[in-house]
Design a protein around this motif. Structure first.
Motif, mmCIF file in Angstrom:
data_model
loop_
_atom_site.group_PDB
_atom_site.id
_atom_site.type_symbol
_atom_site.label_atom_id
_atom_site.label_comp_id
_atom_site.label_asym_id
_atom_site.label_seq_id
_atom_site.Cartn_x
_atom_site.Cartn_y
_atom_site.Cartn_z
ATOM 1 N N GLU A 73 0.833 -1.209 0.000
ATOM 2 C CA GLU A 73 0.000 0.000 0.000
ATOM 3 C C GLU A 73 0.860 1.249 0.000
ATOM 4 O O GLU A 73 0.553 2.232 -0.642
ATOM 5 N N LYS A 74 1.941 1.195 0.802
ATOM 6 C CA LYS A 74 2.802 2.371 0.930
ATOM 7 C C LYS A 74 4.253 1.965 0.661
ATOM 8 O O LYS A 74 4.640 0.825 0.952
ATOM 9 N N ILE A 75 5.047 2.935 0.178
ATOM 10 C CA ILE A 75 6.402 2.562 -0.243
ATOM 11 C C ILE A 75 7.351 2.328 0.931
ATOM 12 O O ILE A 75 8.446 1.817 0.743
ATOM 13 N N ASP A 76 6.924 2.673 2.151
ATOM 14 C CA ASP A 76 7.785 2.350 3.293
ATOM 15 C C ASP A 76 7.415 1.003 3.912
ATOM 16 O O ASP A 76 7.985 0.594 4.926
ATOM 17 N N GLN A 77 6.454 0.318 3.302
ATOM 18 C CA GLN A 77 6.080 -1.016 3.803
ATOM 19 C C GLN A 77 6.883 -2.085 3.075
ATOM 20 O O GLN A 77 7.339 -1.858 1.951
ATOM 21 N N PRO A 78 7.005 -3.282 3.679
ATOM 22 C CA PRO A 78 7.686 -4.367 2.961
ATOM 23 C C PRO A 78 6.813 -4.882 1.811
ATOM 24 O O PRO A 78 5.584 -4.766 1.851
ATOM 25 N N TRP A 79 7.464 -5.446 0.822
ATOM 26 C CA TRP A 79 6.721 -6.052 -0.296
ATOM 27 C C TRP A 79 6.003 -7.309 0.174
ATOM 28 O O TRP A 79 6.483 -8.012 1.058
ATOM 29 N N ARG A 80 4.859 -7.592 -0.451
ATOM 30 C CA ARG A 80 4.103 -8.817 -0.174
ATOM 31 C C ARG A 80 3.943 -9.576 -1.484
ATOM 32 O O ARG A 80 3.406 -9.039 -2.455
ATOM 33 N N GLU A 81 4.485 -10.822 -1.536
ATOM 34 C CA GLU A 81 4.326 -11.636 -2.748
ATOM 35 C C GLU A 81 2.866 -12.066 -2.888
ATOM 36 O O GLU A 81 2.268 -12.547 -1.919
ATOM 37 N N ASN A 447 12.002 1.164 -5.735
ATOM 38 C CA ASN A 447 11.958 1.643 -4.342
ATOM 39 C C ASN A 447 10.753 2.540 -4.102
ATOM 40 O O ASN A 447 10.349 2.754 -2.963
ATOM 41 N N TYR A 448 10.204 3.084 -5.179
ATOM 42 C CA TYR A 448 9.063 4.000 -5.061
ATOM 43 C C TYR A 448 7.774 3.365 -5.588
ATOM 44 O O TYR A 448 6.782 4.057 -5.791
ATOM 45 N N ALA A 449 7.810 2.042 -5.833
ATOM 46 C CA ALA A 449 6.655 1.377 -6.463
ATOM 47 C C ALA A 449 5.701 0.784 -5.433
ATOM 48 O O ALA A 449 6.104 0.404 -4.329
ATOM 49 N N HIS A 450 4.431 0.685 -5.850
ATOM 50 C CA HIS A 450 3.399 0.020 -5.052
ATOM 51 C C HIS A 450 3.083 -1.362 -5.608
ATOM 52 O O HIS A 450 2.544 -2.214 -4.909
ATOM 53 N N VAL A 451 3.371 -1.532 -6.907
ATOM 54 C CA VAL A 451 3.126 -2.820 -7.564
ATOM 55 C C VAL A 451 4.387 -3.175 -8.347
ATOM 56 O O VAL A 451 4.935 -2.326 -9.063
ATOM 57 N N PHE A 452 4.844 -4.406 -8.180
ATOM 58 C CA PHE A 452 5.966 -4.875 -8.994
ATOM 59 C C PHE A 452 5.501 -6.075 -9.813
ATOM 60 O O PHE A 452 5.077 -7.100 -9.256
ATOM 61 N N LEU A 453 5.555 -5.927 -11.149
ATOM 62 C CA LEU A 453 5.170 -7.010 -12.048
ATOM 63 C C LEU A 453 6.439 -7.579 -12.670
ATOM 64 O O LEU A 453 7.159 -6.861 -13.377
ATOM 65 N N PRO A 454 6.767 -8.846 -12.408
ATOM 66 C CA PRO A 454 8.013 -9.422 -12.941
ATOM 67 C C PRO A 454 7.979 -9.498 -14.462
ATOM 68 O O PRO A 454 6.993 -9.968 -15.044
#
Ligand code: SF4
Length: 694
Positions: A73-81, A447-454
């Protein structure tokens, strides 16, 4: 010793590094890629390759690759797979909510010159037809957008005029702002071969690049200009040609607008444009300029090749127009061995530009305000398109800071590392409500993303790339996508999640749509491409077999257009605090921000960027080769190791931007080309002082 086993089959594909577009046979044993063999039938490489194309594909299997989508949700949170469904649904919900609150112009995206034509076409379609805005841009913004502007105005189309084989008929080269032996190695070798056969060479570059002097070759003239004075040097060359009666008036009368030529000739003839008058500005000896001008004008077939040392300036577009003026006034256009040739950096930067990746242009370089062109796309896509040009990358970042631009989809670009003024890029990204990064690795932008699509590599998909000579070549799947999907499929999933109804089953169907909607591609089919046919656009009814050389009987725009290009000094000035000028470039073994070449496990790759300094400047600062130095500008600072060399002139320093720990772009400015916003990477006033290390 690694036992690779005997290959069982091979797949024809195209290098995904530079714009030369070497083709390879990917040799397979079972489902394993065992080696890449340069294709002896390759029209761009004729069986040759460089170290990157041949060996630097190991990144496809690198442990750093991200294979599962991630959200937060926020860029200071850890990523969730998460699953693909959840990631795409999460991104789509954010896009739709922002569109409902702020309208379509709050959304945009960036296409990738690393991806195929088909993938690029789909991204711009998603943004125009799905998001509903023209806020689409591409990395050509930061490299060759001035080429688009300058050559379109002069000739009617922005592409290079020649095929690579044309090099065999060149009598006099001008290489300006390019370093082909490092950045376009296979073509650089062909240039050297032609020099060994007796062709002449004029190099216009602040550095002593290899083409100035290396084993068995030496340029006839090196014009070591001050960074930022390209237009002044080109105008002084034109001054000599016109005032000494060396212009090809028969060609000009037949092929160009004569009145415009006369205006231009009066302008360049003025004494204030003589090499002698401009020498204090350019720092190029006037006699060298005079001799170079005479050689280019009278030495037979003259061909100009240029790179980002031309375009990445506040006068990038003016420089491209000045180059076009020079070629037209000497009649060096429209046949083998001559021409104006931008050496494209990335493998598919030509294709990305062709595919409508600019905020003002649909595929085939038709302006978005052109109602007929828009109607063609609207009928095919079943939408109404915005008739207003959208935002360029820097404008998207500016608009994010004022809250009017809120979401971006970035495919295959690391703008935080590659774009100028890193702090500004970071602030713009941080201000957005939704940043979707679609890439192979968790790059700096992520580092500034909310969604990462491989993303998928070029080895994992089908499609086409278009090289610097407009040659459309096949990319064919060698291995299954490790992330599960090719990039075009991921874009399609996102499009459908926001309400589009796309049903492409294979990139050949996307290519068919491109051909249907793009007059310069109308004769291109998947079958023709994979059969290895030499297809250089335009490929259409007028040129069914393609067009190796442009402007043969007339310019695309009709009469060639001479344009007055007044030299305007850059705003970036040296002074007591920042007395040196920094310029940037590449080395052979690395590629751009190094995301792929740094992950190949090959010993030849350099693992840091180096600062080149002239011995006088180094000695004045107590620096020697191997020392660390602090490189500071008005924008920021970084630390680099020093190489003392006479390759650079006194007062000039040089580095590359391949390594993220260096982040050379923290020091570059936010100055940009007056016409296209292409950043002025090549001129930054800096100070260099000793440092204990990073
Ligand atoms: Fe690839 Fe360019 Fe090297 Fe050819 S010259 S192998 S296209 S990087």
């Amino acid at each position: 010793v690694i036992e690779i086993g005997k290959p069982e089959r091979s797949v024809l594909t195209t290098c995904a590094y530079c714009g030369v577009g070497c083709t390879f046979r990917a040799e397979m044993r079972g489902e394993q890629l065992v080696r890449m063999i340069p294709n002896k039938d390759g029209k761009a490489n004729h069986g040759h390759s460089c170290v990157k194309g041949r060996f630097a594909w190991g990144y496809a299997n690198h442990a750093d690759r991200i294979l599962k989508p991630m959200i937060r949700e926020k860029i200071d949170q850890p990523w969730r797979e998460v699953s693909w469904d959840e990631a795409i649904g999460f991104a789509a919900a954010k896009i739709q909510a922002i569109k409902a609150e702020s309208g379509p112009r709050a959304l945009g995206g960036i296409t990738s010159s690393r991806c195929t034509n088909e993938e690029t076409f789909l991204v711009q379609k998603l943004i125009r037809a799905g998001f509903g805005a023209n806020n689409v841009d591409t990395c050509a913004r930061v490299c060759h957008s001035p080429t688009g502007f300058g050559l379109s105005n002069a000739f009617g189309t922005s592409a290079g005029t020649q095929d690579f084989d044309s090099v065999e008929d060149v009598d006099v080269f001008i290489v300006i702002g390019a370093n082909p032996t490092d950045a376009h190695p296979v073509f650089g070798s062909r240039m050297k071969q032609r020099l060994r056969q007796g062709a002449k060479m004029i190099v216009i570059d602040p550095r002593k690049i290899d083409l100035v002097k290396s084993a068995h070759i030496q340029a006839d003239h090196h014009l070591p200009l001050q960074p930022g004075t390209n237009v002044a040097v080109l105008t002084s060359l034109a001054h000599v040609i016109v005032t000494e009666g060396l212009a090809d008036e028969a060609f000009i009368r037949e092929r160009c607008d004569w009145d415009e030529y006369q205006d231009w000739a009066r302008f360049v003839s003025d004494a204030k444009h003589s090499p002698e008058f401009l020498e204090p500005v350019t720092k190029v000896p006037a006699q060298t300029v005079r001799e170079a001008a005479r050689l280019y004008a009278t030495g037979g077939n003259g061909a100009i090749y240029y790179g980002l040392g031309v375009t990445e300036h506040s006068q990038g577009s003016s420089t491209v127009m000045a180059i076009a003026n020079l070629a037209m006034c000497t009649g060096n256009i429209g046949r083998r061995g001559v021409g104006v040739n931008p050496l494209r950096g990335q493998n598919n930067v030509q294709g990305a530009c062709d595919m409508g990746s600019f905020p003002h242009e649909l595929s085939g370089y038709r302006h978005i305000s052109n109602a007929d062109a828009r109607a063609l796309f609207e009928a095919d896509w079943g939408v109404t398109l915005d008739a207003e040009p959208g935002l360029r990358i820097p404008n998207m970042l500016d608009a994010a800071l004022d809250g009017s631009f809120r979401a971006i989809y970035i495919q295959g670009e690391d703008i935080l590392q590659s774009d100028p003024d890193t702090h500004h890029v970071a602030a713009g990204l941080a201000a957005m409500d939704c940043v979707i990064v679609h890439d192979l690795f968790l790059n700096e932008t992520a580092n500034y993303a909310h969604v990462f699509l491989p993303g998928s590599t070029f080895l994992e998909k089908d499609g086409t790339f278009t090289n610097a000579e407009r040659r459309i070549q096949p990319v064919q799947q060698v291995m299954e996508p490790a992330n599960g999907y090719a990039d075009w499929q991921i874009t399609q999933m996102l499009a459908n999640a926001i309400g589009c109804d796309w049903n492409y089953g294979h990139p050949s169907e996307i290519l068919a749509e491109i051909a249907r909607l793009t007059p310069t591609f109308s004769g291109v089919t998947w079958e023709r491409v994979v059969s290895g046919e030499p297809l250089q656009w335009p490929v259409n009814e007028k040129a069914p077999q393609g067009s190796p050389i442009m402007h043969v009987d007339g310019f695309v725009r009709g009469k060639g257009k001479f344009m007055v290009t007044e030299y305007v000094p850059t705003d970036e000035r040296t002074g007591p605090r920042f007395p040196l000028l920094l310029t940037t470039g590449r080395i052979l073994s690395q590629y751009n921000v190094g995301a792929q070449t740094r992950r190949t496990g090959n010993q030849v790759w350099h693992d840091e960027d180096i600062l080149e300094m002239h011995p006088t400047d180094a000695e004045n600062r107590g620096l020697k080769t191997g020392d660390f130095a602090r490189l500071a500008s008005r924008s920021g600072e970084t630390t680099l190791r020093v190489l003392v060399t006479e390759k650079v002139a006194p007062g000039v320093v040089y580095t590359t931007f391949h390594h993220p720990s260096t982040q050379a772009n923290v020091v570059t400015t936010d100055n940009s080309d007056w016409a296209t916003n292409c950043p002025e990477y090549k001129v930054t006033a800096v100070q260099v002082t000793p440092s204990n290390g990073p």
